[in-house]
Scaffold this active site. Structure first.
Site, mmCIF file in Angstrom:
data_model
loop_
_atom_site.group_PDB
_atom_site.id
_atom_site.type_symbol
_atom_site.label_atom_id
_atom_site.label_comp_id
_atom_site.label_asym_id
_atom_site.label_seq_id
_atom_site.Cartn_x
_atom_site.Cartn_y
_atom_site.Cartn_z
ATOM 1 N N VAL A 1 0.845 -1.195 0.000
ATOM 2 C CA VAL A 1 0.000 0.000 0.000
ATOM 3 C C VAL A 1 0.880 1.245 0.000
ATOM 4 O O VAL A 1 1.907 1.295 0.677
ATOM 5 C CB VAL A 1 -0.946 -0.006 1.216
ATOM 6 C CG1 VAL A 1 -1.818 1.246 1.240
ATOM 7 C CG2 VAL A 1 -1.814 -1.258 1.197
ATOM 8 N N GLY A 2 0.451 2.245 -0.766
ATOM 9 C CA GLY A 2 1.231 3.480 -0.842
ATOM 10 C C GLY A 2 2.592 3.232 -1.462
ATOM 11 O O GLY A 2 2.737 2.483 -2.430
ATOM 12 N N TYR B 1 14.955 -8.508 19.357
ATOM 13 C CA TYR B 1 14.743 -8.694 20.795
ATOM 14 C C TYR B 1 15.075 -10.100 21.298
ATOM 15 O O TYR B 1 14.844 -10.401 22.463
ATOM 16 C CB TYR B 1 13.280 -8.373 21.146
ATOM 17 C CG TYR B 1 12.875 -6.975 20.752
ATOM 18 C CD1 TYR B 1 13.228 -5.886 21.538
ATOM 19 C CD2 TYR B 1 12.156 -6.741 19.575
ATOM 20 C CE1 TYR B 1 12.874 -4.593 21.169
ATOM 21 C CE2 TYR B 1 11.802 -5.453 19.193
ATOM 22 C CZ TYR B 1 12.166 -4.382 19.993
ATOM 23 O OH TYR B 1 11.819 -3.109 19.621
ATOM 24 N N GLU C 1 1.037 -6.312 15.742
ATOM 25 C CA GLU C 1 2.115 -7.094 16.342
ATOM 26 C C GLU C 1 1.891 -7.293 17.829
ATOM 27 O O GLU C 1 2.188 -8.366 18.368
ATOM 28 C CB GLU C 1 3.457 -6.406 16.090
ATOM 29 C CG GLU C 1 4.666 -7.230 16.500
ATOM 30 C CD GLU C 1 5.963 -6.627 16.001
ATOM 31 O OE1 GLU C 1 6.458 -7.050 14.946
ATOM 32 O OE2 GLU C 1 6.473 -5.707 16.685
#
Length: 298
Positions: A67-68, A180, A247
């Site tokens: 998108v975009g 992480y 998320e």
């Protein structure tokens, strides 16, 4: 009295290295406390796995959102997927975009096809992220049932570098976030506000999973997307937006509904990160980009 006979057919011979119960990787976790495999390089035999799944005639779907300005990443995504993602298997790509005329034409192998779904543009990237669960849920309900076995939902601003295949199949599959995986759980960017449906308390949680790569059996991914969408909308009614949108909700879901297979950071690395000793291969990675330039808002 009824007597049932079971006949097992298949190859008479399949040559592969004898597995050893005494040898294996000792530098990383290869099984979770709930006995889900953690997939790293050298923990599986690709030829053996392919020989098990190939006769089943499975079909794998991929969803990707372009998108975009994110449309610029789609060609590399598709071309590298054709080189590395479930090579030799039936794969159906589902591209969601607000620029259907800009979808590149990519040569695909037999049994592989692409469908384009138009979606509206947005002034906030958070809204694009938020709608993905809803759109994937609807896609499964309307189009995919009865002819797709597994589905993977992947970020378009990424590309493949190495094999991603049958070793990744499972009922519910999560990918450990490369940013992480060495942190303690209190250093994870979980949603920490108790009023949010994505809330995970301090001193709780297993790993921090990527929102840019997850998958599994169609039924299980449908349950995930349906639940995350419901919780996202529940938060929205209270004026809450979880810390990392979908998320955050995905991590809450995977904390309660443990994944049956966990993929190591090999399966979604970050190109700006130096490769660490335990990561022996990069299979899929997020490309370097200027968020201020490609996102409608920062």
């Amino acid at each position: 009295m009824c007597v049932y006979y079971i006949y097992i057919s298949g190859r008479q011979s399949l040559q592969y290295k004898q597995p050893s119960i005494l040898q294996g990787r000792t530098d990383v976790m290869t099984v979770t406390p709930w006995l889900a495999p953690v997939v790293w390089e050298t923990t599986f035999d690709p030829l053996l796995l392919d020989s098990i799944y190939k006769p089943q005639g499975i079909t794998i779907a991929i969803t990707v959102f372009a998108v975009g300005k994110y449309i610029r990443f789609l060609q590399d995504f598709l071309e590298t997927a054709e080189q590395h993602f479930f090579v030799g298997f039936k794969v159906h790509y589902y591209v969601f975009t607000d620029q259907t005329d800009q979808v590149p034409k990519v040569n695909m192998a037999d049994g592989r096809q692409l469908a384009v779904h138009p979606v509206p543009s947005s002034k906030r990237w958070q809204e694009i992220s938020a709608r993905r669960m809803e759109l994937i849920q609807t896609l499964i309900e309307v189009e995919l049932r009865d002819h797709v076995d597994y589905i993977f939902c992947l970020d378009v601003d990424s590309k493949f570098h190495g094999r991603w295949g049958t070793e990744s199949l499972g009922r519910l599959v999560a990918v450990v976030h490369p940013g992480y995986y060495t942190n303690q759980r209190n250093g994870f960017p979980y949603e920490r506000r108790p009023e949010s449906s994505a809330y995970i308390p301090a001193d709780e949680g297993d790993f921090y999973y990527c929102g840019g790569a997850y998958g599994g059996l169609l039924h299980d991914v449908h349950n995930l997307t349906k639940t995350c969408r419901f919780n996202f909308e529940l938060d929205a009614k209270q004026g809450i937006e979880a810390a990392w949108q979908e998320e955050s909700h995905l991590n809450r879901y995977m904390w309660i509904n443990k994944p049956s297979k966990v993929l190591s950071p090999e399966y979604l690395w970050q190109d700006f990160k130096a490769i660490t000793p335990e990561v022996r291969i990069i299979r899929f990675s997020g490309v370097i980009k200027n968020y201020a330039e490609i996102r409608p808002n920062v």
